[in-house]
Design an enzyme around this catalytic site. Sequence first.
Site, mmCIF file in Angstrom:
data_model
loop_
_atom_site.group_PDB
_atom_site.id
_atom_site.type_symbol
_atom_site.label_atom_id
_atom_site.label_comp_id
_atom_site.label_asym_id
_atom_site.label_seq_id
_atom_site.Cartn_x
_atom_site.Cartn_y
_atom_site.Cartn_z
ATOM 1 N N THR A 1 46.017 2.883 19.535
ATOM 2 C CA THR A 1 45.255 2.537 20.736
ATOM 3 C C THR A 1 46.222 2.271 21.891
ATOM 4 O O THR A 1 47.079 1.391 21.801
ATOM 5 C CB THR A 1 44.411 1.270 20.464
ATOM 6 O OG1 THR A 1 43.590 1.524 19.320
ATOM 7 C CG2 THR A 1 43.547 0.908 21.647
ATOM 8 N N GLY B 1 38.305 -11.667 15.561
ATOM 9 C CA GLY B 1 39.749 -11.714 15.296
ATOM 10 C C GLY B 1 40.207 -10.331 14.896
ATOM 11 O O GLY B 1 39.597 -9.336 15.278
ATOM 12 N N CYS C 1 42.604 -5.686 16.372
ATOM 13 C CA CYS C 1 42.182 -4.830 17.493
ATOM 14 C C CYS C 1 41.542 -5.595 18.649
ATOM 15 O O CYS C 1 42.098 -5.629 19.746
ATOM 16 C CB CYS C 1 41.227 -3.758 16.989
ATOM 17 S SG CYS C 1 42.036 -2.585 15.912
HETATM 18 P P1 NAD Z 1 49.560 -2.098 12.053
HETATM 19 O O1 NAD Z 1 49.663 -2.732 13.373
HETATM 20 O O2 NAD Z 1 49.012 -2.869 10.904
HETATM 21 O O3 NAD Z 1 50.948 -1.534 11.598
HETATM 22 C C1 NAD Z 1 51.645 -0.555 12.301
HETATM 23 C C2 NAD Z 1 52.509 0.171 11.321
HETATM 24 O O4 NAD Z 1 53.329 1.070 12.062
HETATM 25 C C3 NAD Z 1 53.440 -0.755 10.551
HETATM 26 O O5 NAD Z 1 53.256 -0.519 9.172
HETATM 27 C C4 NAD Z 1 54.833 -0.310 11.023
HETATM 28 O O6 NAD Z 1 55.799 -0.391 10.019
HETATM 29 C C5 NAD Z 1 54.555 1.128 11.385
HETATM 30 N N1 NAD Z 1 55.616 1.713 12.217
HETATM 31 C C6 NAD Z 1 56.075 1.273 13.407
HETATM 32 N N2 NAD Z 1 57.084 2.081 13.807
HETATM 33 C C7 NAD Z 1 57.237 3.030 12.860
HETATM 34 C C8 NAD Z 1 58.084 4.136 12.682
HETATM 35 N N3 NAD Z 1 59.051 4.408 13.567
HETATM 36 N N4 NAD Z 1 57.969 4.908 11.592
HETATM 37 C C9 NAD Z 1 57.040 4.638 10.676
HETATM 38 N N5 NAD Z 1 56.186 3.602 10.752
HETATM 39 C C10 NAD Z 1 56.288 2.812 11.846
HETATM 40 O O7 NAD Z 1 48.728 -0.760 12.196
HETATM 41 P P2 NAD Z 1 47.190 -0.487 12.235
HETATM 42 O O8 NAD Z 1 46.378 -1.733 12.111
HETATM 43 O O9 NAD Z 1 46.979 0.633 11.306
HETATM 44 O O10 NAD Z 1 47.020 0.008 13.745
HETATM 45 C C11 NAD Z 1 47.724 1.134 14.212
HETATM 46 C C12 NAD Z 1 47.150 1.530 15.556
HETATM 47 O O11 NAD Z 1 45.775 1.904 15.420
HETATM 48 C C13 NAD Z 1 47.173 0.406 16.585
HETATM 49 O O12 NAD Z 1 47.400 0.963 17.840
HETATM 50 C C14 NAD Z 1 45.773 -0.158 16.515
HETATM 51 O O13 NAD Z 1 45.368 -0.748 17.713
HETATM 52 C C15 NAD Z 1 44.955 1.091 16.237
HETATM 53 N N6 NAD Z 1 43.712 0.849 15.509
HETATM 54 C C16 NAD Z 1 43.681 -0.045 14.482
HETATM 55 C C17 NAD Z 1 42.503 -0.241 13.795
HETATM 56 C C18 NAD Z 1 42.432 -1.252 12.674
HETATM 57 O O14 NAD Z 1 41.318 -1.580 12.254
HETATM 58 N N7 NAD Z 1 43.527 -1.756 12.169
HETATM 59 C C19 NAD Z 1 41.354 0.480 14.137
HETATM 60 C C20 NAD Z 1 41.434 1.401 15.167
HETATM 61 C C21 NAD Z 1 42.617 1.582 15.852
#
Ligand code: NAD
Length: 449
Positions: free
Chosen positions: A123, A272, A275
């Site tokens: 996002t 919480g 996101c």
């Molecule tokens: P997170 O925040 O839990 O974790 C991010 C991951 O990215 C970590 O495991 C980190 O090690 C990895 N990372 C960072 N740099 C890296 C690299 N160079 N190489 C490999 N891995 C790397 O992730 P998330 O909750 O899956 O969210 C990811 C994105 O998706 C965010 O932008 C979030 O806003 C969006 N999003 C999340 C959700 C949700 O429910 N969690 C839903 C929709 C969108």
Amino acid sequence: MKISVIGTSYVGLVTGISLAIKGNQVVCVGRNLSRIRSINRGIAPFYEPGLHALLKKALAKKSFTATDKLEDAILDTEVTLIAVGTPTVRNRIDLSSINGVIKKIGAILKYKKKYHVVAIKSTVLPTTTEKIIKPLLESTSGKKIGKEIGLCTNPEFLREGNAVEDSLKPDRIVIGTGDTKSFQILKEMYSRFSCPVIRTSSTAAEMIKYTSNALLATLISFSNEIARVCESIGGLDSENVWNGVHLDHRLNPDKGNLPEIVRYIRSGCGYGGSCFPKDTQALSSLIRDLGIGSNIIQNVVHTNNTQPHRLIMLLKHAVGKLKGKKIAVFGLAFKPNTDDLRESPALKLIHLLIDEGADIVCHDPVVSAAQLEKYAFYSRIMFEHTISDALKNADAAVFATAWDMYKKLKPDFFKKYMEKPVIVDGRRMFDKNTFLGKGIIYQGIGYRI
Ligand code: NAD
């Protein structure tokens, strides 16, 4: 299609596995070797219903694997989805992970001969792809987007706790790009998903994602503001108010089978997770930067940040001063069916209880004591594995997450383990009428006796 996914957390891993199940060959790229090894052994690194079985299935089909070898993954695939974290730090979106990954991918694509599409699932605020990611990818790869490489914004809408189902059966697929070739490639990648696919500009795709989250967060904070009014007037119960409001045909077109959105129009102890809090905060800062002069999102954030204080107010109303009182907190994750503790209202509640000098005992069906070790409050709380152990000698039980196992609890259960049962229902998951008159003090968000 051969796909690489960067990130092995909720979005990266679940999306990668779902795409593999739908007939693609997927490699997920992470940084933590022990996490990668456990994924390849079929052990999901976090709790998410159905994920373990789906991971096993994808591994058995040999259509999914995890690796730390970014270069091999990029060179061997046609599409790369980026699903790294975009946290909000000091009220601003932190793009360091995504920018770091783009630079690395650009350097690899410089020497790749075949056309390659990069899609941003993380996002990011409106205009980020166009103004930051696109120039960075073009400068590091030395290639022109739309000609030698493709770039799309493909936001993710899955919900933690329901991530597997949402990922296998999404409600929409949004592909934001100015480049028809990369749009066609992503559309092909999603060809086995039966939902509307819309093509927008990258900025519109980013805006759709923020607007979706901000709408839901706004409904929650609006509902909690109404709850505060009910609590303050007294003799009112916000649940009765919502029951009346939900009968509106526009909210209840099926006459009884309430649409999912109505779940957000009920009172509770706040949103919480990873996101809503960060995305509303980032959007609020953007609105301020744009000089629009609108405060809705800022107030949504403020109402949410202060909502756990209402639990303290209800507790004090029921048991008086909290100093030295034993308070049992049930539900630590930010919502049921996940073990994600990020920005959980329960953790805010624990901090407030510590400030009040209460003795705290916690329980959660899936969060482990080990997950709590990293928090400064860890040494100040007790963690129990059963509900009954947490209730013993407690002066009050506060419910911060609506797990099904909690919803089933009956008045006699509380009376068995608590001397003078006091329940503060932060999620309005109990029917108060089953507790009233049974020797139990029941208070809930939106209802103060
Ligand atoms: P997170 O925040 O839990 O974790 C991010 C991951 O990215 C970590 O495991 C980190 O090690 C990895 N990372 C960072 N740099 C890296 C690299 N160079 N190489 C490999 N891995 C790397 O992730 P998330 O909750 O899956 O969210 C990811 C994105 O998706 C965010 O932008 C979030 O806003 C969006 N999003 C999340 C959700 C949700 O429910 N969690 C839903 C929709 C969108």
